[in-house]
Design an enzyme around this catalytic site. Sequence first.
Site, mmCIF file in Angstrom:
data_model
loop_
_atom_site.group_PDB
_atom_site.id
_atom_site.type_symbol
_atom_site.label_atom_id
_atom_site.label_comp_id
_atom_site.label_asym_id
_atom_site.label_seq_id
_atom_site.Cartn_x
_atom_site.Cartn_y
_atom_site.Cartn_z
ATOM 1 N N GLU A 266 11.174 7.032 27.668
ATOM 2 C CA GLU A 266 9.716 7.280 27.428
ATOM 3 C C GLU A 266 9.431 8.411 26.534
ATOM 4 O O GLU A 266 9.961 9.592 26.786
ATOM 5 C CB GLU A 266 9.102 7.267 29.015
ATOM 6 C CG GLU A 266 9.518 6.436 29.728
ATOM 7 C CD GLU A 266 8.675 6.587 31.239
ATOM 8 O OE1 GLU A 266 7.771 7.563 31.371
ATOM 9 O OE2 GLU A 266 9.176 5.736 31.988
ATOM 10 N N GLU B 95 13.907 7.573 36.942
ATOM 11 C CA GLU B 95 13.303 8.582 37.500
ATOM 12 C C GLU B 95 13.238 8.975 38.976
ATOM 13 O O GLU B 95 12.636 9.542 39.422
ATOM 14 C CB GLU B 95 11.552 8.718 37.188
ATOM 15 C CG GLU B 95 11.488 8.752 35.769
ATOM 16 C CD GLU B 95 10.051 9.081 35.170
ATOM 17 O OE1 GLU B 95 9.111 9.331 36.144
ATOM 18 O OE2 GLU B 95 9.779 9.396 33.992
#
Length: 565
Positions: free
Chosen positions: A427, A323
């Site tokens: 995720e 991320e």
Amino acid sequence: MSLEMTESRHPQDDDYPIKPSHGSSGTMIGRRVEDGADGGHPRSFFTRRRKVVLAGSVILTLAAVGGLICLLVKKPWSAQGGQSPFGHHGAHDDYSDGKGGQNGNSGTLPRFSPASAVSISNSVRCNAYTPALDQPFLYGQQPIRGVNLGGWLVLEPFITPSVFEPFLSQNVTDEYSLSKLLGLEKATALIQKHYDSWVTEATFKRIRDLGLNHVRIPVGFWALGNLAPDEPYVPDLSLDYLLQGLRWAAKYGLRVMVELHGAPGSQNGWNHSGRAGKIGWLDGTAEGEKNGERTIAYVKQLLQLLQGPGMEHVSPMFGILNEPAIFLLERERTDRWYKEAFAEMRNITGSGKGPWGVIHDGFLGLTQWEGFMPHSDRLALDVHQYLIFDHSLIRFSRKDQVNFPCDVWSRNMQQSTLKFGPTLVGEFSSATNDCATYLNGIGFGYRWDGTFQSEEDRLAGKPLEEAACEPAKNGHIEGYCSCQTQNRVGSYSQEYRKFLSDFTQTQMDAFEQGMGWFYWNFKTETSALWSYFDGVDQGWIPKDANSRPGGCKALGRPIQPFQED
């Protein structure tokens, strides 16, 4: 999770709601933190055994030192005569270091010490749907079905609130501030206790028994040591536990995606990077550039660690960086960094060898990566899919939330696979509200009940958004807009549990239009909608990931093949 948010585009765009989640390299082989020694600082192989070495002759001493140098220059498992720690005669189990452990975890050993060696067979397989570890996993033909071991080697307040709550009054919000407050000795004791208890061998066994085939293990850069003076993290310790996790995965036939989760300077400013607040990674400053270079050094070191004989069987995927907030950074600069990091990865592994390289989309949207680094050697794109961090999508009706994966996310996965290449979801969760304790960061509130406000909006004096639960639209149902009620599993009706089951399974179907998925997370302390284990126990996640009764087809919305508009 996050401290700063952005809005996703309209849900019909080929995009997705972003997740604003929490949120010189060269660790010596054999180094570890020893209780009561050097104030908790790692001690070298030579120091721990100096009496034995000094007792020998000069020749034996030189030979021992020479052997140590060879050990440090070669791969970690060269001390075992080149045998694979996961091969027919390699290290696998029996980790006791004489200290004992908690909840069935018997402690840690120096990395792949010969004392840990037991015989295992690469023919072990996690389930009948998955190849044995000595056979390749056919990515793109067989779906990844996995879970994250989040909150283990990188601490997150929303996953384990109990670790942080005793220190909230002292402005602790992340692993950085926790370690700085406690100091090395006390932080080491607290964190090692957490490592020993949060994940054990039983964790891997249950993952295997639930029909899963992969595990994603996040790790911070501090696992590899060589920290700057202003980086108070506990160094080196988590690397021992990562390697222990790889041994357990091998025992149960599970494949692992090791992933660098926190970079020097913080790649996103969220607490799951290790330090919440300012982004200090590739931010256009000299220090940001330095941190980018340091991150590549850590990537290289971690890759070298995963190059031991047999490691390709248990760790066939590598997450280059979790991320990075590319939507807040300069795209050209981050593109160059990705290309350099991947090139360095293949310089280490060689062409056609080593794990897949996995890059994150940086919250730009999948379409922004079409045509990036074409014809690369086993490069995959990772996207994290959540409805709840988007002010529009969190307001969807339950019916629309269930259908959204079938109609939109499935198309996005197909399109990205066609126009970028292999695409996976690293995720996702069952959550349809953002009520999990500290999910948005400590002290930032929740969209669901109208208390959330980003730091940027607060400083700008902007008003709070209307509660996403929309009390007027939903008839002011008692408890509906209360995050406390939403977090109380005992209050869930059968109708709501059925909805959670449908929503979870339509996501799984959609994400298997690409390479597959990793659920976030395997468990949490207080937030059942983010816990795979709780979801199974409560009935909204199937007990066997390979035999799912629900999903898009079961709901009368079979996924359609992607076609150009």
